[in-house]
Design a protein around this motif. Structure first.
Motif, PDB file in Angstrom:
ATOM      1  N   LEU A  68       6.394   5.423   2.102  1.00  9.89           N
ATOM      2  CA  LEU A  68       5.283   4.497   1.910  1.00  9.89           C
ATOM      3  C   LEU A  68       5.708   3.334   1.015  1.00  9.89           C
ATOM      4  CD1 LEU A  68       2.662   7.235   0.954  1.00  9.89           C
ATOM      5  CD2 LEU A  68       2.806   6.093   3.162  1.00  9.89           C
ATOM      6  N   PRO A  69       5.129   2.138   1.207  1.00  9.60           N
ATOM      7  CA  PRO A  69       5.374   1.061   0.241  1.00  9.60           C
ATOM      8  C   PRO A  69       4.768   1.418  -1.104  1.00  9.60           C
ATOM      9  CG  PRO A  69       3.722   0.405   1.865  1.00  9.60           C
ATOM     10  CD  PRO A  69       4.263   1.722   2.322  1.00  9.60           C
ATOM     11  N   VAL A  70       5.500   1.115  -2.187  1.00 13.97           N
ATOM     12  CA  VAL A  70       5.062   1.439  -3.545  1.00 13.97           C
ATOM     13  C   VAL A  70       5.071   0.157  -4.364  1.00 13.97           C
ATOM     14  CG1 VAL A  70       5.506   2.826  -5.606  1.00 13.97           C
ATOM     15  CG2 VAL A  70       6.102   3.739  -3.350  1.00 13.97           C
ATOM     16  N   ARG A  71       3.967  -0.119  -5.047  1.00 17.50           N
ATOM     17  CA  ARG A  71       3.931  -1.329  -5.868  1.00 17.50           C
ATOM     18  C   ARG A  71       3.035  -1.136  -7.079  1.00 17.50           C
ATOM     19  NH1 ARG A  71       1.448  -3.834  -0.805  1.00 17.50           N
ATOM     20  NH2 ARG A  71      -0.800  -3.954  -1.110  1.00 17.50           N
ATOM     21  N   LEU A  72       3.240  -1.994  -8.083  1.00 17.12           N
ATOM     22  CA  LEU A  72       2.361  -1.982  -9.245  1.00 17.12           C
ATOM     23  C   LEU A  72       1.004  -2.531  -8.832  1.00 17.12           C
ATOM     24  CD1 LEU A  72       4.606  -3.245 -12.196  1.00 17.12           C
ATOM     25  CD2 LEU A  72       3.942  -0.892 -11.663  1.00 17.12           C
ATOM     26  N   ALA A  73      -0.051  -1.881  -9.293  1.00 21.90           N
ATOM     27  CA  ALA A  73      -1.405  -2.303  -8.965  1.00 21.90           C
ATOM     28  C   ALA A  73      -1.728  -3.638  -9.636  1.00 21.90           C
ATOM     29  CB  ALA A  73      -2.397  -1.238  -9.418  1.00 21.90           C
ATOM     30  N   GLU A  74      -2.558  -4.422  -8.969  1.00 21.95           N
ATOM     31  CA  GLU A  74      -3.036  -5.686  -9.518  1.00 21.95           C
ATOM     32  C   GLU A  74      -4.557  -5.672  -9.540  1.00 21.95           C
ATOM     33  OE1 GLU A  74      -1.434  -9.042  -7.496  1.00 21.95           O
ATOM     34  OE2 GLU A  74       0.635  -8.332  -7.630  1.00 21.95           O
ATOM     35  N   SER A  75      -5.133  -6.251 -10.583  1.00 17.71           N
ATOM     36  CA  SER A  75      -6.583  -6.278 -10.711  1.00 17.71           C
ATOM     37  C   SER A  75      -7.196  -7.102  -9.589  1.00 17.71           C
ATOM     38  CB  SER A  75      -6.975  -6.877 -12.062  1.00 17.71           C
ATOM     39  OG  SER A  75      -8.321  -6.588 -12.352  1.00 17.71           O
ATOM     40  N   GLY A  76      -8.265  -6.579  -8.969  1.00 19.32           N
ATOM     41  CA  GLY A  76      -8.930  -7.263  -7.874  1.00 19.32           C
ATOM     42  C   GLY A  76      -8.331  -6.990  -6.515  1.00 19.32           C
ATOM     43  N   GLU A  77      -7.272  -6.209  -6.474  1.00 16.81           N
ATOM     44  CA  GLU A  77      -6.592  -5.922  -5.210  1.00 16.81           C
ATOM     45  C   GLU A  77      -7.391  -4.924  -4.381  1.00 16.81           C
ATOM     46  OE1 GLU A  77      -1.983  -4.859  -3.914  1.00 16.81           O
ATOM     47  OE2 GLU A  77      -2.673  -4.398  -5.943  1.00 16.81           O
ATOM     48  N   GLN A  78      -7.455  -5.172  -3.080  1.00 17.64           N
ATOM     49  CA  GLN A  78      -8.094  -4.258  -2.143  1.00 17.64           C
ATOM     50  C   GLN A  78      -7.075  -3.218  -1.695  1.00 17.64           C
ATOM     51  OE1 GLN A  78     -11.428  -4.186  -0.616  1.00 17.64           O
ATOM     52  NE2 GLN A  78     -10.576  -2.181  -0.104  1.00 17.64           N
ATOM     53  N   THR A  79      -7.390  -1.940  -1.888  1.00 19.25           N
ATOM     54  CA  THR A  79      -6.446  -0.898  -1.479  1.00 19.25           C
ATOM     55  C   THR A  79      -6.337  -0.842   0.039  1.00 19.25           C
ATOM     56  OG1 THR A  79      -8.205   0.771  -1.545  1.00 19.25           O
ATOM     57  CG2 THR A  79      -6.832   0.527  -3.515  1.00 19.25           C
ATOM     58  N   PRO A  81      -4.706   1.707   3.327  1.00 17.47           N
ATOM     59  CA  PRO A  81      -4.166   3.023   3.678  1.00 17.47           C
ATOM     60  C   PRO A  81      -2.642   2.994   3.713  1.00 17.47           C
ATOM     61  CG  PRO A  81      -5.924   2.396   5.189  1.00 17.47           C
ATOM     62  CD  PRO A  81      -5.614   1.187   4.360  1.00 17.47           C
ATOM     63  N   GLY A  82      -2.028   4.088   3.265  1.00 20.84           N
ATOM     64  CA  GLY A  82      -0.583   4.196   3.355  1.00 20.84           C
ATOM     65  C   GLY A  82       0.180   3.365   2.345  1.00 20.84           C
ATOM     66  N   VAL A  83      -0.471   2.927   1.278  1.00 21.77           N
ATOM     67  CA  VAL A  83       0.189   2.173   0.213  1.00 21.77           C
ATOM     68  C   VAL A  83      -0.013   2.918  -1.101  1.00 21.77           C
ATOM     69  CG1 VAL A  83       0.325  -0.014  -1.052  1.00 21.77           C
ATOM     70  CG2 VAL A  83      -0.177  -0.020   1.408  1.00 21.77           C
ATOM     71  N   VAL A  84       1.047   2.956  -1.924  1.00 22.94           N
ATOM     72  CA  VAL A  84       0.991   3.606  -3.235  1.00 22.94           C
ATOM     73  C   VAL A  84       0.859   2.534  -4.310  1.00 22.94           C
ATOM     74  CG1 VAL A  84       2.193   5.114  -4.866  1.00 22.94           C
ATOM     75  CG2 VAL A  84       2.453   5.485  -2.400  1.00 22.94           C
ATOM     76  N   TYR A  85      -0.141   2.687  -5.174  1.00 19.52           N
ATOM     77  CA  TYR A  85      -0.404   1.728  -6.244  1.00 19.52           C
ATOM     78  C   TYR A  85      -0.165   2.416  -7.587  1.00 19.52           C
ATOM     79  CZ  TYR A  85      -2.796  -0.675  -2.438  1.00 19.52           C
ATOM     80  OH  TYR A  85      -3.092  -1.290  -1.241  1.00 19.52           O
ATOM     81  N   ILE A  86       0.729   1.855  -8.389  1.00 22.65           N
ATOM     82  CA  ILE A  86       1.100   2.426  -9.685  1.00 22.65           C
ATOM     83  C   ILE A  86       0.386   1.665 -10.797  1.00 22.65           C
ATOM     84  CG2 ILE A  86       3.020   2.981 -11.236  1.00 22.65           C
ATOM     85  CD1 ILE A  86       3.478   4.339  -8.646  1.00 22.65           C
ATOM     86  N   ALA A  87      -0.192   2.396 -11.752  1.00 24.98           N
ATOM     87  CA  ALA A  87      -0.783   1.739 -12.918  1.00 24.98           C
ATOM     88  C   ALA A  87       0.317   1.057 -13.729  1.00 24.98           C
ATOM     89  CB  ALA A  87      -1.506   2.763 -13.784  1.00 24.98           C
ATOM     90  N   PRO A  88       0.189  -0.234 -14.047  1.00 26.09           N
ATOM     91  CA  PRO A  88       1.196  -0.902 -14.873  1.00 26.09           C
ATOM     92  C   PRO A  88       1.198  -0.350 -16.291  1.00 26.09           C
ATOM     93  CG  PRO A  88      -0.277  -2.495 -13.792  1.00 26.09           C
ATOM     94  CD  PRO A  88      -0.900  -1.142 -13.645  1.00 26.09           C
TER      95      PRO A  88
END
Length: 202
Positions: A68-79, A81-88
């Motif tokens: 899965l794609p993995v990235r740091l989460a950004e405020s206001g971002e719409q999640t 499916p199939g994406v991993v969001y990491i708390a900065p």
């Protein structure tokens, strides 16, 4: 292993997976995320306690091990499916009812920011019975209040077996709440997550 509180999943499909870890977590997260399929039908939110004084390459490290794609989460971002969001580092990660992420620099919770408790509580409020929360290795008790919130809203809770976790504190604290549906070896967690989201969507 099923807990006494396990129950058949309702027909409504899951909408999100939230995972929390601390000490020993990068290895555990690599194993879990690496076992999830590229077509996972839900987003994954991750809180890993990080040193707030340094930039993190956690998303890049985990991204090399995950399908899965993995990235740091950004405020206001719409999640998605199939994406991993990491708390900065040094930000609490929260999610709203429409799957929109927010970041907060509010006070530490149990001496940590990001907090698993705040993530799980936001997931419980936004998704109710459509939420999956998972606690992996870590010291301390972060996540225990949050799994109780998830369970109280009808969600499903998975915990790494404390006996095999590199650091037992977080898994043990979660198990002690009595709000846990599955206590699992690390190697089985990805398969159970996959089966839950696939069974409920079918």
């Amino acid at each position: 292993m099923y807990s006494d509180s396990s129950r058949p999943a309702p027909a409504e499909s899951f909408g999100i997976v939230a995972i929390a870890s601390s000490a020993g977590g990068i290895t555990a997260l690599s194993k879990v995320l690496g076992g999830l399929p590229a077509d996972l039908p839900v987003p994954v939110l991750v809180v890993q306690h990080l040193d707030p004084r340094h930039e993190t390459i956690l998303a890049e490290v985990l991204g090399r091990r995950a399908k899965l794609p993995v990235r740091l989460a950004e405020s206001g971002e719409q999640t998605e499916p199939g994406v991993v969001y990491i708390a900065p580092p040094n930000y609490h990660l929260l999610v709203g009812p429409e799957g929109v992420l927010s970041l907060s620099s509010s006070e530490l919770v149990h001496f940590v920011r990001p907090s698993a408790d705040l993530l799980f509580e936001s997931v419980a409020g936004a998704y109710g019975p459509r939420a999956i929360a998972c606690v992996l290795t870590g010291s301390g008790s972060d996540g225990s209040m949050g799994v109780s919130a998830v369970k109280s809203r009808g969600g499903t809770v998975l915990v790494q077996d404390p006996e095999e976790a590199e650091f037992k504190g977080m898994p043990q604290a979660a198990v002690r709440t009595g709000a846990v549906d599955f206590v699992l070896p690390l190697d089985e967690i990805a398969d159970v997550i996959r089966s839950l989201v696939e069974v409920r969507k079918s």
